[in-house]
Motif scaffolding. Structure first.
Motif, short mmCIF file in Angstrom:
data_model
loop_
_atom_site.label_atom_id
_atom_site.label_comp_id
_atom_site.label_asym_id
_atom_site.label_seq_id
_atom_site.Cartn_x
_atom_site.Cartn_y
_atom_site.Cartn_z
N GLU A 22 0.84 -1.20 0.00
CA GLU A 22 0.00 0.00 0.00
C GLU A 22 0.87 1.25 0.00
O GLU A 22 1.87 1.33 0.71
CB GLU A 22 -0.90 0.00 1.24
CG GLU A 22 -1.85 1.18 1.31
CD GLU A 22 -2.70 1.14 2.56
OE1 GLU A 22 -3.35 2.17 2.86
OE2 GLU A 22 -2.72 0.10 3.24
N ILE A 23 0.49 2.22 -0.83
CA ILE A 23 1.19 3.51 -0.88
C ILE A 23 0.28 4.56 -0.26
O ILE A 23 -0.77 4.89 -0.82
CB ILE A 23 1.55 3.91 -2.33
CG1 ILE A 23 2.30 2.78 -3.05
CG2 ILE A 23 2.34 5.21 -2.35
CD1 ILE A 23 3.61 2.40 -2.42
N ASP A 24 0.66 5.04 0.90
CA ASP A 24 -0.14 6.06 1.60
C ASP A 24 -0.04 7.37 0.82
O ASP A 24 1.04 7.92 0.62
CB ASP A 24 0.42 6.25 3.01
CG ASP A 24 -0.46 7.18 3.85
OD1 ASP A 24 -1.29 7.91 3.26
OD2 ASP A 24 -0.29 7.18 5.08
N ASN A 25 -1.19 7.88 0.40
CA ASN A 25 -1.19 9.10 -0.41
C ASN A 25 -0.65 10.31 0.34
O ASN A 25 -0.31 11.32 -0.28
CB ASN A 25 -2.61 9.39 -0.92
CG ASN A 25 -2.99 8.46 -2.07
OD1 ASN A 25 -2.12 7.98 -2.80
ND2 ASN A 25 -4.27 8.20 -2.22
N HIS A 26 -0.54 10.20 1.66
CA HIS A 26 0.00 11.32 2.43
C HIS A 26 1.47 11.59 2.06
O HIS A 26 1.94 12.73 2.20
CB HIS A 26 -0.11 11.05 3.94
CG HIS A 26 -1.50 11.25 4.46
ND1 HIS A 26 -2.33 10.20 4.76
CD2 HIS A 26 -2.20 12.38 4.72
CE1 HIS A 26 -3.49 10.67 5.19
NE2 HIS A 26 -3.44 11.99 5.18
N ILE A 27 2.17 10.55 1.61
CA ILE A 27 3.58 10.78 1.28
C ILE A 27 3.72 11.70 0.07
O ILE A 27 4.76 12.32 -0.12
CB ILE A 27 4.33 9.46 0.99
CG1 ILE A 27 3.77 8.78 -0.28
CG2 ILE A 27 4.33 8.54 2.18
CD1 ILE A 27 4.75 7.84 -0.91
N LEU A 28 2.67 11.79 -0.74
CA LEU A 28 2.74 12.66 -1.91
C LEU A 28 2.95 14.12 -1.52
O LEU A 28 3.41 14.92 -2.34
CB LEU A 28 1.48 12.51 -2.76
CG LEU A 28 1.19 11.09 -3.29
CD1 LEU A 28 -0.05 11.09 -4.15
CD2 LEU A 28 2.38 10.54 -4.07
N GLU A 29 2.65 14.43 -0.28
CA GLU A 29 2.90 15.79 0.21
C GLU A 29 4.40 16.08 0.29
O GLU A 29 4.81 17.24 0.36
CB GLU A 29 2.26 15.97 1.58
CG GLU A 29 0.73 15.83 1.56
CD GLU A 29 0.13 15.77 2.96
OE1 GLU A 29 0.90 15.93 3.95
OE2 GLU A 29 -1.10 15.56 3.08
#
Length: 556
Positions: free
Chosen positions: A454-461
């Motif tokens: 799973e890739i947590d979309n929060h890291i896109l920040e």
């Protein structure tokens, strides 16, 4: 899924399991991994040896140098022998080809690093190779790009064949080189896009159709071998694996602002863009094979001629014109650029350089006009299988090009049960949006129904200013991924500095100065050194997960 690879008299192998040669190599390699883990203080049994792959991203010379730096430091930290596999795309495959020319590279990376400060390859050797290659009916711009990349960037003309490595012992991680089929990439057909090449086999990952690597480029029809042709050498293979310029969309990224009509790439400019970019890149690469000051001065004059032509054309392009008029202008300017190169070539003083340049332009200019890249004989021509798209099996030749155009890391070859990977170490040298290789791999995995963490979309920040290391942990069948951006919060003060560094070491800026090579090497080394603790922790977790899975299987 097949439990074991099956042998067959058929030259095209259909299977989603490892071939016998790779199985044997992996078995032997795991014994070395076991010893390595013991030296690192990680308890492990022979049945719990984790399957660890280092997957280096693409990114031109930045990636080529970065991978060498990462592996150099992993060797110094005693981590290289924990790797079962090494996978690459695009620029990272350039350094893989160079690294594996030394059968004992994993015990000494010094020789690879020192090659970049060596004398390099002379233009005469380049032209000799091109002259021989041009006799083949599949000769294309890929060959020209490959030889100039090998000579100009890697400073090496490696004429061995990848299949030569099939008989080696398992002292190095098993290498997988990746490409994509251009037509299937452009027109859908996910299963026919990803192509992998190892010392034993070459073929389409999701179709499960492979041939022996030594047969890649031979003539096939209906699954039968008609004529065995010479195997491509590592110079040609480097061209196939790293030719992002083959795709028109890549060229649009380098469109001059004055060609960008109404804020969009103008299709009328495509021909001119192809010629303009190809000539500029080829001049830069040719320069790196030359030491004579007079010849270098002559190349400066050619560069000035090309730049003056572009400046002259700019004002004319910005005047209001119809699409047809712009297309006509694009074609006219393309021919003028090529004619300018011819005129420059003829104006040179008689001598070796003029002879060399004349031969080079005779090989290059016709191929720039036809824009043929990655042409390879198609082993699935008229192959009778409904899984193979008609557009693939109907062509005598296919076009293998830079896999970075699809996903700039070799994830597809390492997903699922075939190689059963526990841990992926992913040093990230890519340009473009940070984390994009991860999200693209996640989406690809979902499409082909293979597990991915799973890739947590929060890291896109963090995209603009990423940390130097992230861990995306696999829960059950998913591999864990250690993601390590080259430029990050530890070595850049802010997002602006990350952007500046990527521009300073841009992908298509060829070739790097010695100072830039040293900087990228040291940056990549530091990233590994700084995160050794994380690497060791995740390797230990991979051992525990594999041991847990083994116990669960025994209890079923």
């Amino acid at each position: 899924m097949e439990g074991n690879a099956t042998t067959s008299a058929k030259p095209v192998r259909r299977s989603w399991s490892l071939c016998a040669g790779e199985q044997d190599y992996v078995h032997q390699r795991k014994l070395l991994v076991l010893e390595s883990l013991s030296r690192l203080g990680i308890n492990c049994t022979a049945d719990s040896v984790p399957h660890i792959a280092l997957l280096a991203s693409g990114g031109g010379q930045r990636a080529a140098v970065g991978l060498v730096g990462s592996l150099y430091q992993m060797e110094k930290e005693g981590l290289v022998d924990s790797l079962l596999y090494l996978g690459g795309v695009s620029g990272s495959t350039w350094s893989m080809a160079s690294i594996y020319s030394n059968p004992q590279w994993s015990v000494s990376m010094n020789a690879t690093v020192s090659r970049w400060s060596g004398a390099g390859v002379e233009l005469e050797a380049v032209l000799t190779w091109l002259g021989e290659r041009a006799k083949d009916e599949n000769f294309s711009l890929t060959d020209i790009w490959g030889v100039l990349t090998s000579a100009g960037i890697m400073k090496q003309m490696d004429l061995r064949h990848l299949s030569d490595e099939a008989g080696r012992n398992a002292s190095n991680p098993y290498p997988i080189y990746c490409a994509i089929e251009k037509h299937c990439f452009s027109h859908g057909h996910t299963e026919a896009k990803w192509f992998e090449v190892s010392p034993h086999e070459a073929g389409f990952t999701e179709l499960g159709l492979f041939i022996e690597t030594s047969l890649l480029g031979s003539k096939f029809q209906s699954g039968e071998l008609l004529e065995k042709m010479p195997e491509m050498d590592m110079v040609e293979l480097q061209g196939v694996l790293g030719c992002a310029l083959a795709h028109e969309e890549t060229l649009r990224e380098f469109i001059p602002p004055w060609l960008n009509v109404i804020g969009q790439g103008d299709s009328a400019a495509e021909e001119y863009l192809r010629v303009h970019n190809a000539l500029h890149k080829l001049v830069a690469l040719t320069r790196s094979t030359i030491k004579d000051p007079t010849a270098l001065s002559d190349l400066d004059k050619l560069q000035t001629i090309l730049e003056d032509k572009s400046k002259h054309n700019e004002s004319a392009w910005l005047e209001p014109k119809s699409l047809e008029e712009r297309k006509r202008l694009s074609q006219q300017w393309s021919l003028e650029l090529l004619a300018a190169v011819e005129t420059w070539s003829e104006s040179l003083e008689d001598g070796a350089f003029k002879t060399h340049v004349s031969l080079l332009t005779k090989k290059v200019i016709p191929k720039i006009m036809t824009w043929e890249w990655g042409t390879t004989r198609n082993f699935l021509y008229e192959y009778q299988d409904s899984m193979v798209p008609t557009c693939l099996r109907s062509q005598e030749r296919f076009h293998l090009v830079d896999a970075g155009l699809l996903i700039n890391v070799a994830y597809p070859s390492f997903l699922g049960e075939k190689r059963d990977i526990d841990l992926i170490i992913a040093p990230e040298y890519s340009a473009g949006n940070m984390f994009e290789t991860l999200t693209l791999a996640r989406d690809y995995a979902a499409e082909v129904k293979k597990p991915f963490p799973e890739i947590d979309n929060h890291i896109l920040e963090d995209r603009a200013w990423p940390k130097d290391c992230y861990v995306f942990e696999g829960k059950e069948s998913e591999p864990s991924v250690i993601y390590m951006p080259l430029f990050n919060r530890r070595n850049c003060n802010d997002a602006e500095e990350v952007t500046a560094k990527m521009e300073e070491f841009s992908t298509f800026q060829l070739p790097f100065s010695q100072e830039k090579i040293e900087f990228v090497l040291e940056t990549a080394k530091a990233n590994i050194k700084n995160n050794k603790g994380t690497l060791l922790r995740e390797i230990h977790k991979a051992v525990l997960r594999r041991d847990k899975r083994k116990s669960a299987a025994l209890n079923l």
